[in-house]
Design a protein around this motif. Sequence first.
Motif, PDB file in Angstrom:
ATOM      1  N   ALA A   7       3.836   2.791   9.650  1.00 24.17           N
ATOM      2  CA  ALA A   7       3.985   3.879  10.436  1.00 24.17           C
ATOM      3  C   ALA A   7       3.436   4.881   9.385  1.00 24.17           C
ATOM      4  N   SER A   8       2.867   5.929  10.101  1.00 25.53           N
ATOM      5  CA  SER A   8       2.254   6.856   9.317  1.00 25.53           C
ATOM      6  C   SER A   8       3.083   7.817   8.420  1.00 25.53           C
ATOM      7  N   TYR A   9       2.899   8.558   7.389  1.00 29.53           N
ATOM      8  CA  TYR A   9       3.657   9.389   6.633  1.00 29.53           C
ATOM      9  C   TYR A   9       4.359  10.295   7.402  1.00 29.53           C
ATOM     10  N   SER A  10       3.878  11.077   8.665  1.00 29.89           N
ATOM     11  CA  SER A  10       4.543  12.033   9.338  1.00 29.89           C
ATOM     12  C   SER A  10       5.853  11.338  10.146  1.00 29.89           C
ATOM     13  N   GLU A  11       5.625  10.217  10.215  1.00 37.52           N
ATOM     14  CA  GLU A  11       6.872   9.422  11.049  1.00 37.52           C
ATOM     15  C   GLU A  11       7.852   8.940  10.127  1.00 37.52           C
ATOM     16  N   PHE A  12       7.708   9.266   8.669  1.00 38.14           N
ATOM     17  CA  PHE A  12       8.914   8.676   8.006  1.00 38.14           C
ATOM     18  C   PHE A  12      10.179   9.071   8.266  1.00 38.14           C
ATOM     19  N   ARG A  30       6.023   5.039  -7.127  1.00 36.47           N
ATOM     20  CA  ARG A  30       5.944   6.283  -7.827  1.00 36.47           C
ATOM     21  C   ARG A  30       4.694   7.029  -7.645  1.00 36.47           C
ATOM     22  N   GLY A  31       3.664   6.186  -7.670  1.00 36.77           N
ATOM     23  CA  GLY A  31       2.054   6.468  -7.674  1.00 36.77           C
ATOM     24  C   GLY A  31       1.836   6.947  -6.363  1.00 36.77           C
ATOM     25  N   THR A  32       2.270   6.315  -5.155  1.00 37.67           N
ATOM     26  CA  THR A  32       1.814   6.653  -3.823  1.00 37.67           C
ATOM     27  C   THR A  32       2.652   7.294  -2.826  1.00 37.67           C
ATOM     28  N   ALA A  33       3.899   7.116  -3.157  1.00 38.59           N
ATOM     29  CA  ALA A  33       4.986   7.713  -2.203  1.00 38.59           C
ATOM     30  C   ALA A  33       4.922   9.323  -2.401  1.00 38.59           C
TER      31      ALA A  33
END
Length: 368
Positions: A7-12, A30-33
Amino acid sequence: STRTSLASYSEFDADACAAACGGGGATLERGTATLAMAAALPAASRRLVDCSPVEVFKAKKNDVEIAGLRAAGRRDCAVLAGFFAWLEDRLDRGQNVTEAAAADEIARRRRVFAGPDVYRGDSFDTISSAGANASVIHYCATHEKCASISKDEVYLCDTGAQYADGTTDITRTTHFGEPTADERRCYTRVLQGHVALARATFPEGTPGIMLDTLARAPLWKDGLNYLHGTGHGMGSLLNVHEGPFSIGGGAVAADSGLASAAAKLKYLAEMREGYYVSDEPGFYLDGKFGFRIESDIVAVRAKTRYDFGSRNWLRFEYLTPLPFSRALADLSVLDADEAAWIDEFHASTCWAQVAPTLVAASMDDAAD
């Protein structure tokens, strides 16, 4: 059962994520979220890690994958050796070859040589750059806007393929005429750095930032540097850039280069047996020329005299049997060991592995 949802970040959705994790909590890198993703999860349901265990599993190539990478490297180098011979022949005849046309010719040769069942496409858009354009690290030639390749200028070609048995990422820089003294010396410093990393022996667990200095040291002797990493992890018929490790850190001062969690993760990550990585030092003089030499190497067990300590010792197996430029090499700069290694590489690796394939299959006039 195990399932994967993209899913895209906007759908989290924090509640959906927690439910999908069976109530045991969600794990975030940590480095990507993003901060918003972490904040959306209650502290009790959130676990932060440096990198996903999936990325670590992918990084270590097994014996079958390494065998496939060897085959992919030999195949792609046969294609590129034929391409460079084709290009030199066209230039010697006075024919015009543009940067974009050269990139197209590489893709054509891959299709013809490997066939559709093996060649799955390029692993990234080929960087085909002549003269001053070679000083642009991520230059992109198009048919609408590109230069012609000249015998009087440097030609840098950074290209890679996705084959059914592996992924490649290869750069060679050459000159089809008479390079200047500065061009030859700068290229040779890059070549020395490339060879130094390729020949390295080190204890398993050494971080990439320490290996980085091996490649940069010859350039530093002349006050040269390059503003990109020395090596990145690679997949096997997957992403041409993969983590969790990289070789680099010497492009900028430590207080800025290691300021982010992502940079620390890449350059302080341990090099382990089975890790597949690029070896790509360079030097770029804006508006003049650029050099990069890139090959693909994999960390394998090394035999040393003493095997001191509890850690295994590693070396790199070189998987890119493609010659370096003799026209650009300044033999007065190379030491005896470096020259001997290069000569042996050309004779026992490049010639032995690639030449028989070229004799058996000429693609200059083959139909696409």
